[in-house]
Design an enzyme around this catalytic site. Structure first.
Site, short mmCIF file in Angstrom:
data_model
loop_
_atom_site.label_atom_id
_atom_site.label_comp_id
_atom_site.label_asym_id
_atom_site.label_seq_id
_atom_site.Cartn_x
_atom_site.Cartn_y
_atom_site.Cartn_z
CE LYS A 30 -4.31 1.54 2.21
NZ LYS A 30 -3.70 2.98 2.34
CG ASP A 32 1.18 7.77 3.02
OD1 ASP A 32 0.08 7.80 2.83
OD2 ASP A 32 1.94 7.79 4.13
CD GLU A 175 -0.81 4.47 3.56
OE1 GLU A 175 -1.79 5.22 4.04
OE2 GLU A 175 -0.58 4.09 2.24
#
Length: 324
Positions: A30, A32, A175
């Protein structure tokens, strides 16, 4: 499918949850950053934010590399624009220097360069690929050769262990992770359980509804922000205040954005706690930001920390913490 002068598709969105177990899932890290749809055709490249606002001028250094790498092929791509820190990790705080600048100077582009992490392809040569499964779309994406300092295709892992993938993200101080069903089609604008995101830190979007002036070293800027979100009945409800995560420059910059939005009364549908709003200056609920927090209990965020403003999210999209 969309061309360089038509409206881009809205990105598909993930639901919030724990990493799924069992076979049939692929995992990605994931990132950011800011979600961006790129449309390239006829030597023209246009970039669009999640809510369809054109962002080509904000990230001009991505245009020529995308056109060059695609080498005359038309494509619609989905990915995340990130600004990397000194250790090569995406940093949302660094990206803040670029997100709200419509036409960055050459000096700003040098000091805060951005990279486009592409993780999906929605169309090739004018044909939609959204009805194809995730793995097939990844094959098509990997075949495009998008490999340059400004444009990269980050890795994905098939049939991995979700817990181990989350540990890997933690080890690299990223993240979190996103799990995607290997046979999932791409559903523009839909928040689908076929994609599951698991952040390592609790994070939520918030609507700024007011501020308290700073004192001491924060004098001349914002001391804290009063935050809200939409409940299930679309009412604007108070969810707490944040007074950490700001630099001195951020406090002053926020004040410049908030003062023109000032209003005499609270925009909330119910009065907030008096102790937290005694010195409040109220504003129209137009600005959306990101905060990290430990937990959301009793209608209030615990230990929130400010990450930054977002101009790619609408206030109408901001639900109560933990919903998305």
């Amino acid at each position: 499918m969309t061309g360089p002068r038509s409206t881009p598709p809205q990105p598909m969105l993930a639901t919030l949850g724990r990493p799924p177990a069992g076979e049939g899932w692929a995992f990605e890290m994931k990132w950011d950053g800011q979600r961006i749809i790129a449309s390239v055709a006829g030597g023209v490249c246009r970039l669009f934010s999640r809510n369809g606002i054109e962002a080509t001028g904000a990230y001009p250094e991505l245009v020529d590399p995308l056109v060059r790498l695609l080498a005359g092929r038309a494509a619609v791509l989905d990915g995340e624009v990130v600004a990397l820190d000194a250790d090569g990790r995406p940093s949302f705080s660094r990206l803040q220097h670029r997100m709200h600048v419509l036409r960055p100077t050459a000096a700003l582009r040098r000091t805060t360069p951005v990279t486009y992490y592409v993780f999906d392809v929605l169309a090739l040569e004018g044909d939609s690929t959204t009805s194809r499964g995730y793995l097939r779309r990844r094959e098509l994406l990997d075949g495009l050769g998008l490999d340059a300092p400004e444009v990269r295709v980050p890795p994905h892992w098939v049939d991995g262990d979700g817990g181990r993938m989350l540990d890997l993200a933690r080890e690299h101080r990223l993240e979190g992770i996103v799990a995607k069903r290997v046979d999932s089609i791409y559903r523009p604008g839909i928040r689908s359980p076929d994609w599951v995101k698991t952040p390592l830190r609790s994070n939520t979007e918030v609507i700024v509804v007011g501020w308290v002036p700073g004192t001491g070293s924060a004098r001349g800027g914002v001391g804290s922000l009063l935050l809200a979100a939409r409940d299930d009945d679309a009412r604007l409800v108070y969810i707490g205040h944040v007074g950490t995560g700001f630099t001195g420059a951020t406090r002053r910059a926020l004040l410049e954005k908030l003062e023109p939005l000032e209003r005499p009364t609270s925009p909330l549908d119910a009065a907030p706690p008096a102790r937290e709003s005694r010195d409040a200056r109220w504003v129209e609920p137009l600005l959306v930001g990101d905060v990290e927090y430990r937990e959301y209990v009793g209608g209030s965020l615990r230990h929130p920390s400010w990450k930054g403003l977002r101009d790619d999210k609408s206030p109408d999209e901001v639900d109560l913490p933990g919903r998305h």
